[in-house]
Write a protein that holds these residues in place. Structure first.
Motif, mmCIF file in Angstrom:
data_model
loop_
_atom_site.group_PDB
_atom_site.id
_atom_site.type_symbol
_atom_site.label_atom_id
_atom_site.label_comp_id
_atom_site.label_asym_id
_atom_site.label_seq_id
_atom_site.Cartn_x
_atom_site.Cartn_y
_atom_site.Cartn_z
ATOM 1 N N ASP A 157 0.802 -1.218 0.000
ATOM 2 C CA ASP A 157 0.000 0.000 0.000
ATOM 3 C C ASP A 157 0.838 1.274 0.000
ATOM 4 N N THR A 158 2.153 1.159 0.123
ATOM 5 C CA THR A 158 2.999 2.351 0.035
ATOM 6 C C THR A 158 3.066 2.807 -1.413
ATOM 7 N N ALA A 159 3.397 4.059 -1.607
ATOM 8 C CA ALA A 159 3.453 4.620 -2.961
ATOM 9 C C ALA A 159 4.438 3.853 -3.832
ATOM 10 N N ALA A 160 4.147 3.825 -5.124
ATOM 11 C CA ALA A 160 5.065 3.214 -6.084
ATOM 12 C C ALA A 160 6.379 3.981 -6.085
ATOM 13 N N SER A 161 7.444 3.298 -6.413
ATOM 14 C CA SER A 161 8.738 3.966 -6.520
ATOM 15 C C SER A 161 8.643 5.059 -7.575
ATOM 16 N N ASP A 162 9.322 6.168 -7.318
ATOM 17 C CA ASP A 162 9.374 7.237 -8.312
ATOM 18 C C ASP A 162 10.799 7.413 -8.829
ATOM 19 N N ARG A 163 11.634 6.423 -8.547
ATOM 20 C CA ARG A 163 13.032 6.468 -8.987
ATOM 21 C C ARG A 163 13.175 6.027 -10.439
ATOM 22 N N THR A 164 14.251 6.449 -11.046
ATOM 23 C CA THR A 164 14.592 6.059 -12.405
ATOM 24 C C THR A 164 15.332 4.725 -12.374
ATOM 25 N N ILE A 165 15.120 3.909 -13.378
ATOM 26 C CA ILE A 165 15.838 2.635 -13.479
ATOM 27 C C ILE A 165 17.296 2.953 -13.797
ATOM 28 N N PRO A 166 18.241 2.464 -12.984
ATOM 29 C CA PRO A 166 19.653 2.775 -13.239
ATOM 30 C C PRO A 166 20.158 2.202 -14.566
ATOM 31 N N LYS A 167 20.966 2.968 -15.275
ATOM 32 C CA LYS A 167 21.645 2.527 -16.504
ATOM 33 C C LYS A 167 20.682 1.911 -17.509
ATOM 34 N N PHE A 168 19.515 2.517 -17.697
ATOM 35 C CA PHE A 168 18.504 1.949 -18.585
ATOM 36 C C PHE A 168 17.866 3.044 -19.420
ATOM 37 N N THR A 169 17.734 2.784 -20.698
ATOM 38 C CA THR A 169 16.967 3.631 -21.598
ATOM 39 C C THR A 169 16.031 2.728 -22.376
ATOM 40 N N SER A 170 14.746 2.998 -22.293
ATOM 41 C CA SER A 170 13.774 2.172 -22.976
ATOM 42 C C SER A 170 13.797 2.439 -24.483
ATOM 43 N N THR A 171 13.677 1.349 -25.240
ATOM 44 C CA THR A 171 13.524 1.474 -26.694
ATOM 45 C C THR A 171 12.065 1.248 -27.080
ATOM 46 N N ALA A 172 11.202 1.059 -26.075
ATOM 47 C CA ALA A 172 9.779 0.880 -26.311
ATOM 48 C C ALA A 172 9.125 2.252 -26.513
ATOM 49 N N PRO A 173 7.859 2.268 -26.870
ATOM 50 C CA PRO A 173 7.210 3.542 -27.176
ATOM 51 C C PRO A 173 7.123 4.466 -25.963
ATOM 52 N N GLN A 174 7.146 5.730 -26.219
ATOM 53 C CA GLN A 174 6.956 6.747 -25.188
ATOM 54 C C GLN A 174 5.538 7.271 -25.334
ATOM 55 N N SER A 175 4.929 7.652 -24.212
ATOM 56 C CA SER A 175 3.559 8.189 -24.300
ATOM 57 C C SER A 175 3.574 9.665 -24.619
#
Length: 175
Positions: A157-175
């Motif tokens: 029930d705690t808030a979802a993480s708002d951190r960035t994934i380390p050393k990762f850049t998505s190649t999937a679609p951006q909204s």
């Protein structure tokens, strides 16, 4: 489109397996605006899974035009067929622990998960944050799942993480 209540009810009605409770909190969503960084969660189940200790097959990017909402987040899919499979049983395909790192949950916290660091265990999708963490998680996958399940009850029930994934850049679609 089914609402969250209906999807939750459908998930509860499905077989009670390890981790069906792992979808109750807020889904982790990164800068892409999509759950699982825009990768197709259904496609993971058709990918060849490499043995413990080996790098997994890369995930399949979703299409920003083929989406479904679940657990407060938008999921992207490579095909309409995958989206339809997801809508029929989202709890089967959505990653455990609302898309947070499985080992992080075993350690008692919510941290982001990298969609490239995945494993299917007992027909459930688990993600982790870094290659090093994957090594720790794979040392005792059943034991870590047990710890994660135990910890999840108190942190879901705690808030979802708002951190960035380390050393990762998505190649999937951006909204």
């Amino acid at each position: 489109m089914l609402n969250r209540f209906a999807l939750t009810a459908a998930a509860a009605a499905s077989a009670l397996t390890f981790a069906t409770t792992a979808l109750a909190g807020d889904q982790y969503v990164d800068e892409t605006g999509f759950a699982v960084s825009g990768y197709d969660v259904v496609a993971y189940f058709a990918l060849p899974q490499n043995p413990v200790g080996q790098t997994q097959t890369p995930p399949v990017a979703g299409n920003a035009g083929i989406t479904a909402d679940y657990n407060g987040a938008t999921f992207a899919f490579a095909t309409e067929a995958n989206r339809d499979l997801f809508l029929a049983d989202p709890a089967k395909y959505a990653p455990q622990y609302d898309g947070h790192c499985a080992y992080g949950v075993a350690q008692g916290g919510k941290v982001p998960a990298n969609p490239y660091l995945w494993r299917i265990v007992d027909d459930r999708l688990y993600l982790n944050i870094t290659d090093v963490v994957v090594g720790f998680w794979e040392e005792d996958i059943p034991g870590n799942i047990t710890k994660s399940e135990s910890n999840w009850v108190s942190i879901e029930d705690t808030a979802a993480s708002d951190r960035t994934i380390p050393k990762f850049t998505s190649t999937a679609p951006q909204s």
